[in-house]
Design a protein around this motif. Structure first.
Motif, mmCIF file in Angstrom:
data_model
loop_
_atom_site.group_PDB
_atom_site.id
_atom_site.type_symbol
_atom_site.label_atom_id
_atom_site.label_comp_id
_atom_site.label_asym_id
_atom_site.label_seq_id
_atom_site.Cartn_x
_atom_site.Cartn_y
_atom_site.Cartn_z
ATOM 1 N N LYS A 1 0.831 -1.208 0.000
ATOM 2 C CA LYS A 1 0.000 0.000 0.000
ATOM 3 C C LYS A 1 0.866 1.258 0.000
ATOM 4 C CE LYS A 1 -2.606 -1.301 3.495
ATOM 5 N NZ LYS A 1 -3.665 -1.354 4.512
ATOM 6 N N ALA A 2 1.951 1.240 0.757
ATOM 7 C CA ALA A 2 2.843 2.402 0.817
ATOM 8 C C ALA A 2 3.498 2.659 -0.537
ATOM 9 C CB ALA A 2 3.903 2.194 1.890
ATOM 10 N N ARG B 1 2.755 6.038 -3.342
ATOM 11 C CA ARG B 1 3.822 6.961 -3.766
ATOM 12 C C ARG B 1 3.811 7.241 -5.265
ATOM 13 N NH1 ARG B 1 8.641 3.804 -0.761
ATOM 14 N NH2 ARG B 1 7.861 4.018 1.357
ATOM 15 N N VAL B 2 3.086 6.436 -6.020
ATOM 16 C CA VAL B 2 3.085 6.561 -7.480
ATOM 17 C C VAL B 2 1.854 7.362 -7.913
ATOM 18 C CG1 VAL B 2 3.075 5.303 -9.669
ATOM 19 C CG2 VAL B 2 4.306 4.375 -7.697
ATOM 20 N N GLY C 1 -5.157 -0.144 -7.399
ATOM 21 C CA GLY C 1 -3.904 -0.522 -8.052
ATOM 22 C C GLY C 1 -3.082 -1.387 -7.110
ATOM 23 N N GLY C 2 -1.975 -1.885 -7.598
ATOM 24 C CA GLY C 2 -1.161 -2.755 -6.758
ATOM 25 C C GLY C 2 0.222 -2.975 -7.322
ATOM 26 N N VAL C 3 0.876 -3.958 -6.771
ATOM 27 C CA VAL C 3 2.199 -4.360 -7.214
ATOM 28 C C VAL C 3 2.041 -5.599 -8.087
ATOM 29 C CG1 VAL C 3 4.424 -5.300 -6.459
ATOM 30 C CG2 VAL C 3 3.406 -3.370 -5.239
ATOM 31 N N VAL D 1 4.717 -1.307 -10.122
ATOM 32 C CA VAL D 1 3.416 -0.803 -9.712
ATOM 33 C C VAL D 1 2.514 -0.814 -10.936
ATOM 34 C CG1 VAL D 1 2.155 1.187 -8.820
ATOM 35 C CG2 VAL D 1 4.385 0.585 -7.857
ATOM 36 N N ALA D 2 1.284 -1.281 -10.752
ATOM 37 C CA ALA D 2 0.347 -1.388 -11.865
ATOM 38 C C ALA D 2 -1.011 -0.828 -11.445
ATOM 39 C CB ALA D 2 0.193 -2.850 -12.290
#
Length: 94
Positions: free
Chosen positions: A13-14, A18-19, A26-28, A43-44
């Protein structure tokens, strides 16, 4: 299926927060590079059509098909440094 520790969920989440211009869902994304380099994280804004989605406490991880197979029954953990950097680690479930 891959699971996340609470620390990993907070780290995801952190990172996503930041993006700029990444939606709340969204997520990783974890992609299996198919080489000795291992996995690629990015990050997507959302999952690709064939991704497996792992969600925990508002954090989202998107796994490509190969990563989903390779990380089945694994646990994603994270270490948060005081400077804000994150180091992810994989463990075995159970």
């Amino acid at each position: 299926m891959l699971t996340m520790t609470d620390t990993a969920a907070e780290a995801v989440k952190a990172i996503v927060s930041r993006v700029p211009n990444v939606p709340d869902d969204g997520g990783v994304r974890i992609r299996d590079t198919g080489s000795d380099a291992g996995f690629e994280l990015s990050v997507a804004p959302g999952p690709e059509e064939t991704d497996t989605v792992v969600a925990s406490d508002g954090a989202h991880v998107f796994l490509d098909t190969s990563a989903a197979v390779a990380l089945d029954d694994r646990v994603l953990d994270a270490e948060l440094a005081q400077d804000g950097s994150v180091r992810f680690a994989l463990g075995t479930a159970g």
